[in-house]
Design an enzyme around this catalytic site. Sequence first.
Site, mmCIF file in Angstrom:
data_model
loop_
_atom_site.group_PDB
_atom_site.id
_atom_site.type_symbol
_atom_site.label_atom_id
_atom_site.label_comp_id
_atom_site.label_asym_id
_atom_site.label_seq_id
_atom_site.Cartn_x
_atom_site.Cartn_y
_atom_site.Cartn_z
ATOM 1 N N ASP A 99 0.810 -1.223 0.000
ATOM 2 C CA ASP A 99 0.000 0.000 0.000
ATOM 3 C C ASP A 99 0.844 1.275 0.000
ATOM 4 O O ASP A 99 0.405 2.333 0.470
ATOM 5 C CB ASP A 99 -0.965 0.021 1.200
ATOM 6 N N ARG A 100 2.073 1.153 -0.516
ATOM 7 C CA ARG A 100 2.988 2.295 -0.650
ATOM 8 C C ARG A 100 3.428 2.877 0.696
ATOM 9 O O ARG A 100 3.895 4.008 0.764
ATOM 10 C CB ARG A 100 2.370 3.410 -1.521
ATOM 11 N N LEU A 101 3.307 2.095 1.759
ATOM 12 C CA LEU A 101 3.766 2.546 3.070
ATOM 13 C C LEU A 101 5.200 2.025 3.270
ATOM 14 O O LEU A 101 5.480 1.177 4.105
ATOM 15 C CB LEU A 101 2.834 2.035 4.170
#
Length: 208
Positions: A185-187
């Site tokens: 989730d692009r974290l």
Amino acid sequence: MRRSYELGGLDEGDLAPDWLAQLRRWFDDAVAGGIGEPNAMVLATAGADGRPDARIVLLKGLAQDGLRFFTGYGSAKGRQLQANPYASVVFPWHDLQRQVRVNGTVRKLPAADSDAYFASRPWGSQVSAAASPQSQVIASRAVLEATRDAVAERHPDGTPVPRPADWGGYLLAPDQVEFWQGRRDRLHDRLVFRRADDGAWTVVRLAP
């Protein structure tokens, strides 16, 4: 065009004691993982006009004092580094969902270091370096090949090719090295070694 990054994470406890050991660890992972030319790095420079310029070069040495690469001093990057001796490099190890970013100052290596590396290159690469006016406009490939052939005639295979005076090495001395690990989730995880003015290194985490 979108991938989910789920190969792993990067916690502070995972880091090696210093940036060099961590970079070597990840570099070894890239080699073991079959990354094509894992020593290929994107080198970004800027001249006196401040306009950024980037290209891929090969890492040819790694030690506590920094990263080594070689090129023509009269090339675009060489002229830019003469005017503005700072650079950034990125190792884009996509298949491992990792990248390493290195920022720092750049200086020329001693002539003896450049001589030693040039002498270790294949004969054909030595001839090409001697023949090519790197980053300069040329009339045609035929002209370039004719110059190469003339150099080869003067220095046949098996004989030493002198290192051109305008070709040699640079040392990028890091003041910041970021290790980036892609996450779901692009974290993403971003852990950065930073060198203070007194030479001490600290580690910080940046938001993705």
